[in-house]
Design an enzyme around this catalytic site. Structure first.
Site, PDB file in Angstrom:
ATOM      1  N   LEU A   1       0.863  -1.190   0.000  1.00  0.00           N
ATOM      2  CA  LEU A   1       0.000   0.000   0.000  1.00  0.00           C
ATOM      3  C   LEU A   1       0.899   1.239   0.000  1.00  0.00           C
ATOM      4  O   LEU A   1       0.896   2.028   0.958  1.00  0.00           O
ATOM      5  CB  LEU A   1      -0.917  -0.038   1.220  1.00  0.00           C
ATOM      6  CG  LEU A   1      -1.888  -1.227   1.254  1.00  0.00           C
ATOM      7  CD1 LEU A   1      -2.570  -1.331   2.613  1.00  0.00           C
ATOM      8  CD2 LEU A   1      -2.928  -1.111   0.133  1.00  0.00           C
ATOM      9  N   HIS A   2       1.672   1.400  -1.112  1.00  0.00           N
ATOM     10  CA  HIS A   2       2.667   2.481  -1.155  1.00  0.00           C
ATOM     11  C   HIS A   2       2.049   3.843  -0.816  1.00  0.00           C
ATOM     12  O   HIS A   2       2.453   4.532   0.118  1.00  0.00           O
ATOM     13  CB  HIS A   2       3.262   2.606  -2.562  1.00  0.00           C
ATOM     14  CG  HIS A   2       3.939   1.398  -3.104  1.00  0.00           C
ATOM     15  ND1 HIS A   2       5.140   0.951  -2.636  1.00  0.00           N
ATOM     16  CD2 HIS A   2       3.602   0.580  -4.135  1.00  0.00           C
ATOM     17  CE1 HIS A   2       5.520  -0.107  -3.347  1.00  0.00           C
ATOM     18  NE2 HIS A   2       4.603  -0.348  -4.261  1.00  0.00           N
ATOM     19  N   ASP A   3       1.119   4.272  -1.680  1.00  0.00           N
ATOM     20  CA  ASP A   3       0.656   5.664  -1.608  1.00  0.00           C
ATOM     21  C   ASP A   3      -0.232   5.947  -0.397  1.00  0.00           C
ATOM     22  O   ASP A   3      -0.084   7.017   0.234  1.00  0.00           O
ATOM     23  CB  ASP A   3      -0.051   6.044  -2.922  1.00  0.00           C
ATOM     24  CG  ASP A   3       0.912   6.036  -4.105  1.00  0.00           C
ATOM     25  OD1 ASP A   3       2.141   5.960  -3.879  1.00  0.00           O
ATOM     26  OD2 ASP A   3       0.447   6.099  -5.254  1.00  0.00           O
TER      27      ASP A   3
END
Ligand code: RIB
Ligand code: CA
Length: 322
Positions: free
Chosen positions: A247-249
């Site tokens: 869940l990078h962003d």
């Protein structure tokens, strides 16, 4: 997380290249009880600029909120070449989900000019989950802006771990290394939320098995299809156990909202620009005897992943696994 009055909310602008995890980040931010999302700027990246702008408008419309969207850069500072990420985000940027028509339009003001005027107020945090081109262009227009921006939370870079586009470069830095180096050297307080922590903050099949997201949310169908596409992209073949996807962003948004979700340490960070092998690498000076950095970047090193992922699932309407 505590509910706060509107006047106590943290003003933020999101700079995105929507993109599956950017859409998740937009919904995570717009569902936040603590953030006041004042505007969203689009950048090329996970798709061309027309695609990322339309997806940004759509994400806002599906959230039921009203937030102005400003179209930004169509290519990196130093070239006209745009390297999109179809394998991870699909040709339409949202995992080939069937997309409802977009009703609204981007504002007439270009993103860099909007950033320059909106950030000059001195109270607004920028959360950048795309190439840093828009901010670099705003700084080129108004160099004094660097002294006005309280913080930029950047999803990008790989401090002490491999890259995800090349052995050493992460996509948002790789996509416009000149812009990233300019921002890191600008003196703006930067928090770098890189792959060191985003690869620890994952959604898993365990979460998807719960049947979520909540079908009452207008974005539920797009989110479900896009997440399955993203999951497959991160787990090719027939994985033995539960699949996971980072869940990078959304993690960058979570850090803007609550910096205690990660631990950070200040380092000098330069971006490699010249050599084709290392281009886009975030070079972190971790030597014990390193001189004090002129422009320290707070590099995120650890993350309370269970707390973050739990909040992500709760906020986007997944049934929680006990
Ligand atoms: O490396 C991850 C980043 O690249 C994320 O911002 C994702 O959306 C892609 O742009
Ligand atoms: Ca992104």
């Amino acid at each position: 997380m505590n509910l706060v009055g509107d006047e106590d909310r943290i003003p933020v602008i999101l700079d995105v290249d929507t993109g599956i995890d950017d859409a998740m980040a937009i919904w995570y931010a717009l569902e936040s009880p603590r953030l006041d999302v004042r505007g969203i700027t689009s950048c090329f990246g996970n798709g061309g600029i027309e695609v990322t702008t339309q997806n940004t408008l759509l994400a806002v419309e599906l959230s039921g909120r009203s937030v102005p969207v400003y179209q930004g850069a169509a290519h990196p500072l130093a070239s006209g070449v745009v390297d999109t990420a179809e394998a991870f985000h699909g040709a339409n940027g949202l995992g080939e989900a069937v997309l409802p028509p977009v009703r609204g339009h981007a504002e007439p003001e270009p993103a860099a000019e909007y950033l320059a005027s909106a950030l000059a107020g001195g109270d607004t945090t920028l959360v950048a989950t795309a190439r840093l081109t828009n901010l670099a262009l705003a700084l080129a227009l108004h160099p004094e802006l660097a002294r006005r921006i309280p913080r930029v939370v950047v999803m990008g870079g790989a401090a002490f771990c491999p890259g995800n586009v090349t052995p050493v470069a992460e996509a948002n830095i790789w996509g416009d290394p000149e812009a990233a180096d300019l921002v890191f050297q600008s003196g703006i307080p930067v928090t770098m939320v890189g792959l060191d922590v985003t690869h620890q903050a994952c959604l898993t099949d365990r979460h998807l098995r719960t049947g979520g997201p909540d079908p009452e949310r207008a974005y539920a169908d797009v989110l479900a299809t896009a997440t399955e596409f993203y999951m497959r992209a991160y787990n090719p073949g027939t994985p033995a156990g539960d699949r996971t996807c980072p869940l990078h962003d959304p993690l960058a948004v979570a850090v803007a909202e609550d910096p205690t979700i990660v631990t950070t340490k200040p380092y000098s960070v330069r971006v490699a620009l010249q050599d084709p092998v290392t281009r886009g690498m975030t070079v972190v000076d971790a030597r014990g005897h390193a001189p004090a950095p002129a422009h320290p970047v707070e590099v995120a090193l650890t993350v309370d992943a269970p707390r973050f992922v739990h909040e992500f699932c709760r906020r986007l309407g997944y049934n929680l696994v006990p």
